[in-house]
Design a protein around this motif. Structure first.
Motif, PDB file in Angstrom:
ATOM      1  N   UNK A 105       2.364   6.437 -17.645  1.00 55.77           N
ATOM      2  CA  UNK A 105       2.604   5.955 -16.280  1.00 55.77           C
ATOM      3  C   UNK A 105       3.104   7.078 -15.391  1.00 55.77           C
ATOM      4  N   UNK A 106       4.024   7.889 -15.924  1.00 51.10           N
ATOM      5  CA  UNK A 106       4.544   9.011 -15.141  1.00 51.10           C
ATOM      6  C   UNK A 106       3.439  10.016 -14.823  1.00 51.10           C
ATOM      7  N   UNK A 107       2.565  10.278 -15.803  1.00 47.74           N
ATOM      8  CA  UNK A 107       1.476  11.229 -15.584  1.00 47.74           C
ATOM      9  C   UNK A 107       0.532  10.745 -14.481  1.00 47.74           C
ATOM     10  N   UNK A 108       0.214   9.452 -14.489  1.00 41.83           N
ATOM     11  CA  UNK A 108      -0.687   8.911 -13.474  1.00 41.83           C
ATOM     12  C   UNK A 108      -0.077   9.008 -12.082  1.00 41.83           C
ATOM     13  N   UNK A 114      -5.715   1.129 -16.306  1.00 38.06           N
ATOM     14  CA  UNK A 114      -5.318   2.184 -15.379  1.00 38.06           C
ATOM     15  C   UNK A 114      -5.305   1.673 -13.941  1.00 38.06           C
ATOM     16  N   UNK A 115      -6.281   0.849 -13.593  1.00 36.30           N
ATOM     17  CA  UNK A 115      -6.312   0.276 -12.234  1.00 36.30           C
ATOM     18  C   UNK A 115      -5.051  -0.515 -11.951  1.00 36.30           C
ATOM     19  N   UNK A 116      -4.659  -1.390 -12.873  1.00 38.07           N
ATOM     20  CA  UNK A 116      -3.478  -2.215 -12.648  1.00 38.07           C
ATOM     21  C   UNK A 116      -2.197  -1.391 -12.644  1.00 38.07           C
ATOM     22  N   UNK A 117      -2.169  -0.291 -13.395  1.00 36.67           N
ATOM     23  CA  UNK A 117      -0.989   0.578 -13.379  1.00 36.67           C
ATOM     24  C   UNK A 117      -0.777   1.151 -11.978  1.00 36.67           C
ATOM     25  N   UNK A 118      -1.854   1.569 -11.326  1.00 34.44           N
ATOM     26  CA  UNK A 118      -1.745   2.081  -9.964  1.00 34.44           C
ATOM     27  C   UNK A 118      -1.394   0.966  -8.980  1.00 34.44           C
ATOM     28  N   UNK A 119      -2.048  -0.183  -9.105  1.00 30.75           N
ATOM     29  CA  UNK A 119      -1.803  -1.274  -8.167  1.00 30.75           C
ATOM     30  C   UNK A 119      -0.359  -1.759  -8.243  1.00 30.75           C
TER      31      UNK A 119
END
Length: 230
Positions: A51-54, A130-135
């Motif tokens: 999560x931190x990397x993204x 990954x999409x939901x992590x950003x959202x």
């Protein structure tokens, strides 16, 4: 009823057999109606490092788009802590952040997902995760898949899940260079973060069980369709 695979499934027709408690009388019913169920791809729980990397990748790309300092404003969820104006925050007893003129438009992350034949499910799972992590971090996403491109705002995650529930294998063709890309192959699923590649399995938090720690809830019926999580 449990569905193990994502996609649109048809339920019915159904045969029903009713018996009394003693098993002496039996009556059979037949229901000819059918219904459709849309099963979302699995959404996995990313490790804290992933999560931190993204988000760090997004912050770096966002900083490259900045113009000159514009104004100070109150902190809102999703703002980077590196933009906190600590001196003003101490006086106001509240977090105040610096806003740059280019920040008035929140930078959208371009995510491209592709997959070889037979690996569409793995592609969809990584893309959804990954999409939901950003959202959830308040970052809008432009999602490019083999079946097309869509823009997803933080409050519209079901739009992305609907699309990824149906998408087939193939190669995405985004209009601009993606910040993050996913490629699912027979050798595994690889995520490209900027200039480096990492295995999707390494990004997922280890729970000691099947990777389903972060399932999407069952959706409400909509247009004669029910949505469930795989």
């Amino acid at each position: 009823m449990t569905y193990r695979r994502r996609g649109l499934h048809t339920v019915g027709p159904v045969s029903l057999v009713a018996r009394d408690v003693l098993g002496l009388a039996t009556r059979r019913f037949s229901l000819s109606e059918t219904d459709d169920l849309l099963v979302y791809p699995r959404v996995h729980d990313l490790s804290n490092r992933a999560k931190r990397d993204l988000l760090a990748l997004h912050d770096t790309a966002e900083s490259n788009d900045r113009d000159e300092f514009d104004r100070l404003r109150e902190y809102v969820r999703g703002d980077s802590l590196r933009d906190v104006h600590w001196k003003t925050s101490a006086k106001r007893d509240d977090l105040i952040v610096k806003e740059f003129s280019a920040e008035n438009r929140s930078r959208t992350v371009v995510l491209a997902v592709s997959g070889e034949e037979g690996r569409a499910d793995e592609m969809a799972e990584a893309g959804a995760t990954i999409t939901l992590a950003f959202l959830r971090a308040g970052v809008p996403v432009t999602l490019a898949t083999p079946d097309g491109t869509l823009s997803v705002a933080p409050g519209d995650r079901r739009q992305a899940l609907d699309h990824l529930a149906r998408v087939g294998h193939g190669t995405a063709a985004p209009e601009e260079e993606p910040l993050v890309s996913v490629r699912a192959t027979r050798q595994g699923t690889v995520v490209r973060l900027g200039g480096r590649e990492v295995s999707f399995d390494e990004m997922v938090r280890s729970t000691g069980r099947d990777r389903r720690a972060d399932r999407e809830p069952v959706g409400e019926p909509s247009d004669d369709r029910r949505e469930v999580a795989a």
